[in-house]
Write a protein that holds these residues in place. Sequence first.
Motif, PDB file in Angstrom:
ATOM      1  N   LEU A   1      18.439 -37.739 -19.414  1.00 37.57           N
ATOM      2  CA  LEU A   1      18.916 -39.029 -18.712  1.00 37.57           C
ATOM      3  C   LEU A   1      17.682 -40.208 -18.826  1.00 37.57           C
ATOM      4  CD1 LEU A   1      19.914 -37.719 -15.496  1.00 37.57           C
ATOM      5  CD2 LEU A   1      21.386 -38.400 -17.257  1.00 37.57           C
TER       6      LEU A   1
ATOM      7  N   TRP B   1      20.070 -41.566 -22.135  1.00 32.54           N
ATOM      8  CA  TRP B   1      21.135 -42.542 -21.438  1.00 32.54           C
ATOM      9  C   TRP B   1      20.463 -43.675 -20.919  1.00 32.54           C
ATOM     10  CZ3 TRP B   1      21.653 -42.137 -15.461  1.00 32.54           C
ATOM     11  CH2 TRP B   1      22.988 -42.553 -15.103  1.00 32.54           C
TER      12      TRP B   1
ATOM     13  N   LEU C   1      28.508 -40.103 -14.917  1.00 33.34           N
ATOM     14  CA  LEU C   1      27.585 -40.687 -15.585  1.00 33.34           C
ATOM     15  C   LEU C   1      28.103 -42.440 -15.481  1.00 33.34           C
ATOM     16  CD1 LEU C   1      26.418 -38.898 -18.467  1.00 33.34           C
ATOM     17  CD2 LEU C   1      24.804 -39.251 -16.296  1.00 33.34           C
TER      18      LEU C   1
ATOM     19  N   GLU D   1      26.518 -45.531 -13.710  1.00 32.94           N
ATOM     20  CA  GLU D   1      26.232 -46.759 -14.734  1.00 32.94           C
ATOM     21  C   GLU D   1      26.771 -47.960 -13.867  1.00 32.94           C
ATOM     22  OE1 GLU D   1      27.084 -46.921 -18.721  1.00 32.94           O
ATOM     23  OE2 GLU D   1      25.601 -45.017 -19.131  1.00 32.94           O
TER      24      GLU D   1
ATOM     25  N   ASN E   1      29.821 -43.580 -24.884  1.00 28.28           N
ATOM     26  CA  ASN E   1      28.337 -43.282 -24.653  1.00 28.28           C
ATOM     27  C   ASN E   1      28.281 -42.265 -23.619  1.00 28.28           C
ATOM     28  OD1 ASN E   1      25.694 -44.002 -25.468  1.00 28.28           O
ATOM     29  ND2 ASN E   1      25.362 -44.364 -23.224  1.00 28.28           N
ATOM     30  N   CYS E   2      28.741 -42.243 -22.609  1.00 33.06           N
ATOM     31  CA  CYS E   2      28.555 -41.360 -21.767  1.00 33.06           C
ATOM     32  C   CYS E   2      28.959 -39.953 -22.078  1.00 33.06           C
ATOM     33  CB  CYS E   2      29.293 -41.575 -20.161  1.00 33.06           C
ATOM     34  SG  CYS E   2      28.490 -43.051 -19.352  1.00 33.06           S
TER      35      CYS E   2
ATOM     36  N   ILE F   1      26.182 -38.397 -24.225  1.00 35.83           N
ATOM     37  CA  ILE F   1      25.344 -38.050 -23.358  1.00 35.83           C
ATOM     38  C   ILE F   1      25.699 -36.806 -22.593  1.00 35.83           C
ATOM     39  CG2 ILE F   1      23.950 -38.405 -21.537  1.00 35.83           C
ATOM     40  CD1 ILE F   1      23.401 -40.217 -23.962  1.00 35.83           C
TER      41      ILE F   1
END
Length: 239
Positions: free
Chosen positions: A169, A173, A211, A215, A227-228, A231
């Motif tokens: 994270l 992230w 996530l 965000e 992108n999440c 991750i």
Amino acid sequence: MMTEQYDIKNNIKIGQEIFENLAHDIRPGWAGLVLSRFDHYIKDIPISIRELYPIIDDKNRWKEAHKQFTKIRAFGLENKNYEPNNYLRLAEVVAKVTYNASGQSAPFDSDSGHYLASLALKATEYFQDNRLNAEVKSAILLFSRNKKFKDNLTVADDFLLYKKIDNILWFDWDPIAVNDIAPRDEYQSYVPEIFRLVKAKSDRQEIANRLYKLETENMGMSGTIENCLTIADKILKAQ
């Protein structure tokens, strides 16, 4: 054990104490965590070292670490001016520790892991970065403050996973892009929730959705689900 008070970098006996306090099966994961502290500081991580991480993460592959050690050593011999050299030496020790934990024949010297802490801290000197030094020392001492980790592998595994999620994270992230200036605990309040999702066997989509919600709703950022998902994959591979 108050190892923080002593010179871990120069006193191998301290490194021995730290290493011997680790449960046998937790040693590869711990060693890999220490090595990974350099991932965001090394411009071009050698392929032989990148290939070591998935071996560490899969107990059934630990026996492959012997060949990976040979590859890392060969890279060092072919690139004698590589800096920091102690980073390569550290990677070699991580490979040795991983192979020895496999229980296969012809193990490396049993004291190989005693040098890991010292090499890691010596490698940080090249970068002259206080944050890296703090990250490396934190990883080294991760299991040193509580002896229960040596006697309870499940607790130790969970603690290591929790730390890996925290690192992901923070380093990967980082939705508000502050990991080079903000306090280290910026995202730590989100770690317990993501950890619980992983332990509950949530899939990548569930983790990514959470996530993304953090965000966009909690932080008001314009993140992307793609992108999440990346991750989330990284988090699931950390198990």
